[in-house]
Motif scaffolding. Structure first.
Motif, PDB file in Angstrom:
ATOM      1  N   GLY A   1       0.771  -1.236   0.000  1.00  0.00           N
ATOM      2  CA  GLY A   1       0.000   0.000   0.000  1.00  0.00           C
ATOM      3  C   GLY A   1       0.803   1.288   0.000  1.00  0.00           C
ATOM      4  N   TYR A   2       2.123   1.188  -0.019  1.00  0.00           N
ATOM      5  CA  TYR A   2       2.945   2.402  -0.069  1.00  0.00           C
ATOM      6  C   TYR A   2       2.897   2.970  -1.485  1.00  0.00           C
ATOM      7  CZ  TYR A   2       4.508   1.184   4.556  1.00  0.00           C
ATOM      8  OH  TYR A   2       4.515   0.896   5.886  1.00  0.00           O
ATOM      9  N   ARG A   3       2.832   4.322  -1.577  1.00  0.00           N
ATOM     10  CA  ARG A   3       2.724   4.968  -2.883  1.00  0.00           C
ATOM     11  C   ARG A   3       3.759   6.062  -3.104  1.00  0.00           C
ATOM     12  NH1 ARG A   3       0.638   0.898  -3.407  1.00  0.00           N
ATOM     13  NH2 ARG A   3      -1.448   0.421  -4.165  1.00  0.00           N
ATOM     14  N   GLY A   4       4.472   6.454  -2.066  1.00  0.00           N
ATOM     15  CA  GLY A   4       5.489   7.482  -2.195  1.00  0.00           C
ATOM     16  C   GLY A   4       6.775   7.070  -1.522  1.00  0.00           C
TER      17      GLY A   4
ATOM     18  N   CYS B   1       7.986   9.867  -6.263  1.00  0.00           N
ATOM     19  CA  CYS B   1       9.268   9.959  -5.567  1.00  0.00           C
ATOM     20  C   CYS B   1       9.640  11.413  -5.323  1.00  0.00           C
ATOM     21  CB  CYS B   1      10.374   9.297  -6.393  1.00  0.00           C
ATOM     22  SG  CYS B   1      10.104   7.555  -6.713  1.00  0.00           S
ATOM     23  N   CYS B   2      10.390  11.617  -4.249  1.00  0.00           N
ATOM     24  CA  CYS B   2      10.891  12.947  -3.929  1.00  0.00           C
ATOM     25  C   CYS B   2      12.264  12.808  -3.286  1.00  0.00           C
ATOM     26  CB  CYS B   2       9.932  13.660  -2.979  1.00  0.00           C
ATOM     27  SG  CYS B   2      10.366  15.383  -2.661  1.00  0.00           S
ATOM     28  N   LEU B   3      13.196  13.630  -3.734  1.00  0.00           N
ATOM     29  CA  LEU B   3      14.516  13.710  -3.110  1.00  0.00           C
ATOM     30  C   LEU B   3      14.438  14.756  -2.009  1.00  0.00           C
ATOM     31  CD1 LEU B   3      16.593  13.898  -6.415  1.00  0.00           C
ATOM     32  CD2 LEU B   3      16.147  11.849  -5.030  1.00  0.00           C
ATOM     33  N   LEU B   4      14.946  14.419  -0.840  1.00  0.00           N
ATOM     34  CA  LEU B   4      14.939  15.333   0.299  1.00  0.00           C
ATOM     35  C   LEU B   4      16.366  15.419   0.821  1.00  0.00           C
ATOM     36  CD1 LEU B   4      13.018  16.976   2.178  1.00  0.00           C
ATOM     37  CD2 LEU B   4      12.958  14.961   3.643  1.00  0.00           C
TER      38      LEU B   4
ATOM     39  N   TYR C   1       9.660  17.021   5.263  1.00  0.00           N
ATOM     40  CA  TYR C   1       9.127  15.670   5.051  1.00  0.00           C
ATOM     41  C   TYR C   1       7.648  15.817   4.671  1.00  0.00           C
ATOM     42  CZ  TYR C   1      13.248  13.585   7.318  1.00  0.00           C
ATOM     43  OH  TYR C   1      14.526  13.188   7.641  1.00  0.00           O
ATOM     44  N   GLN C   2       6.949  16.702   5.390  1.00  0.00           N
ATOM     45  CA  GLN C   2       5.533  16.960   5.107  1.00  0.00           C
ATOM     46  C   GLN C   2       5.360  17.588   3.728  1.00  0.00           C
ATOM     47  OE1 GLN C   2       5.001  19.231   8.697  1.00  0.00           O
ATOM     48  NE2 GLN C   2       4.218  17.469   9.837  1.00  0.00           N
ATOM     49  N   LYS C   3       6.237  18.525   3.390  1.00  0.00           N
ATOM     50  CA  LYS C   3       6.178  19.166   2.070  1.00  0.00           C
ATOM     51  C   LYS C   3       6.407  18.129   0.958  1.00  0.00           C
ATOM     52  CE  LYS C   3       8.148  22.894  -0.713  1.00  0.00           C
ATOM     53  NZ  LYS C   3       9.221  23.886  -0.798  1.00  0.00           N
ATOM     54  N   ALA C   4       7.337  17.202   1.188  1.00  0.00           N
ATOM     55  CA  ALA C   4       7.608  16.145   0.204  1.00  0.00           C
ATOM     56  C   ALA C   4       6.350  15.308  -0.041  1.00  0.00           C
ATOM     57  CB  ALA C   4       8.761  15.255   0.673  1.00  0.00           C
ATOM     58  N   MET C   5       5.647  14.977   1.035  1.00  0.00           N
ATOM     59  CA  MET C   5       4.411  14.198   0.873  1.00  0.00           C
ATOM     60  C   MET C   5       3.355  15.012   0.118  1.00  0.00           C
ATOM     61  SD  MET C   5       4.109  12.009   4.408  1.00  0.00           S
ATOM     62  CE  MET C   5       4.444  13.369   5.523  1.00  0.00           C
ATOM     63  N   GLU C   6       3.280  16.300   0.391  1.00  0.00           N
ATOM     64  CA  GLU C   6       2.355  17.171  -0.357  1.00  0.00           C
ATOM     65  C   GLU C   6       2.683  17.143  -1.844  1.00  0.00           C
ATOM     66  OE1 GLU C   6       1.903  21.300   0.915  1.00  0.00           O
ATOM     67  OE2 GLU C   6       2.034  20.606   2.995  1.00  0.00           O
TER      68      GLU C   6
ATOM     69  N   GLY D   1       1.579  13.899  -3.213  1.00  0.00           N
ATOM     70  CA  GLY D   1       0.170  13.555  -3.026  1.00  0.00           C
ATOM     71  C   GLY D   1      -0.009  12.321  -2.165  1.00  0.00           C
ATOM     72  N   THR D   2       0.910  12.140  -1.205  1.00  0.00           N
ATOM     73  CA  THR D   2       0.844  10.978  -0.316  1.00  0.00           C
ATOM     74  C   THR D   2       0.696  11.441   1.132  1.00  0.00           C
ATOM     75  OG1 THR D   2       3.269  10.882  -0.086  1.00  0.00           O
ATOM     76  CG2 THR D   2       2.281   9.572  -1.871  1.00  0.00           C
ATOM     77  N   SER D   3       0.623  10.468   2.038  1.00  0.00           N
ATOM     78  CA  SER D   3       0.469  10.760   3.467  1.00  0.00           C
ATOM     79  C   SER D   3       1.450   9.914   4.273  1.00  0.00           C
ATOM     80  CB  SER D   3      -0.961  10.421   3.914  1.00  0.00           C
ATOM     81  OG  SER D   3      -1.143   9.008   3.909  1.00  0.00           O
ATOM     82  N   VAL D   4       1.462  10.124   5.579  1.00  0.00           N
ATOM     83  CA  VAL D   4       2.358   9.334   6.429  1.00  0.00           C
ATOM     84  C   VAL D   4       2.030   7.844   6.355  1.00  0.00           C
ATOM     85  CG1 VAL D   4       2.929  11.180   8.058  1.00  0.00           C
ATOM     86  CG2 VAL D   4       0.977   9.730   8.523  1.00  0.00           C
TER      87      VAL D   4
END
Length: 179
Positions: free
Chosen positions: A36-39, A73-76, A107-112, A115-118
């Protein structure tokens, strides 16, 4: 002595990764998607490539595969724009530079951005006190990977010595759970 060790272990638990693996490239991302992981949020240096190196063939193929599976995906990175952007030119995903990890904000901005959540985001990084701790503080499932290359900046070399102590207690606890 046993009581003191328990207190130390309890203090270090906030730095314990959810999973500790040999390499980013050994993670079964297909299985994570099926769960169920998407990001996926990634650190760059010593997580995907040696410190300061451009994206190599292996990194490019990883991101191509993640996109095929269906991941965002997001690079942080705590690095500056030039470093992160030059890496991203090869992999073409979202990114946040100068992230101030372990602050939760990016981390929150990356999820935004993804389009994912914790609940459906994974973080992958090579450092306990920035990467893993920030992900844990944010509530994100996290995977600590061993650094790709021993060459590191001096401030990271010092943190690695402290990490060894935390990982000692982490591994001791994992062995206890296995029994």
């Amino acid at each position: 002595m046993k009581k003191q060790e328990e207190g130390t272990k309890k203090m270090f638990r906030k730095f314990f990764p959810d999973v500790y693996m040999e390499s980013t490239y050994k993670i079964d991302f297909q299985k994570l998607y099926e769960k169920g992981y998407r990001g996926v949020i990634f650190d760059i240096d010593n997580t995907l490539v040696p410190h300061g190196e451009p994206a190599d063939k292996r990194a490019v193929e990883l991101f191509e595969n993640l996109k095929k599976i269906g991941f965002q995906c997001c690079l942080l990175s705590n690095n500056q724009y030039e470093r992160v952007n030059s890496f991203n030119e090869q992999v073409q995903v979202q990114f946040i530079e100068n992230a101030h990890k372990p602050s939760r904000k990016n981390y929150q901005k990356a999820m935004e951005l993804m389009g994912t959540s914790v609940k459906n985001t994974v973080f992958v990084g090579d450092q306990l006190f920035t990467d893993v701790y920030g992900a844990k503080r944010t509530g994100i499932y996290n995977i600590l990977v061993k650094p790709i290359h021993p060459k590191e900046e001096i401030q990271i070399v010092f943190k690695r010595k402290l990490e060894k102590i935390v990982l000692y207690f982490y591994e001791k606890e994992q062995k206890k759970k296995e029994r």
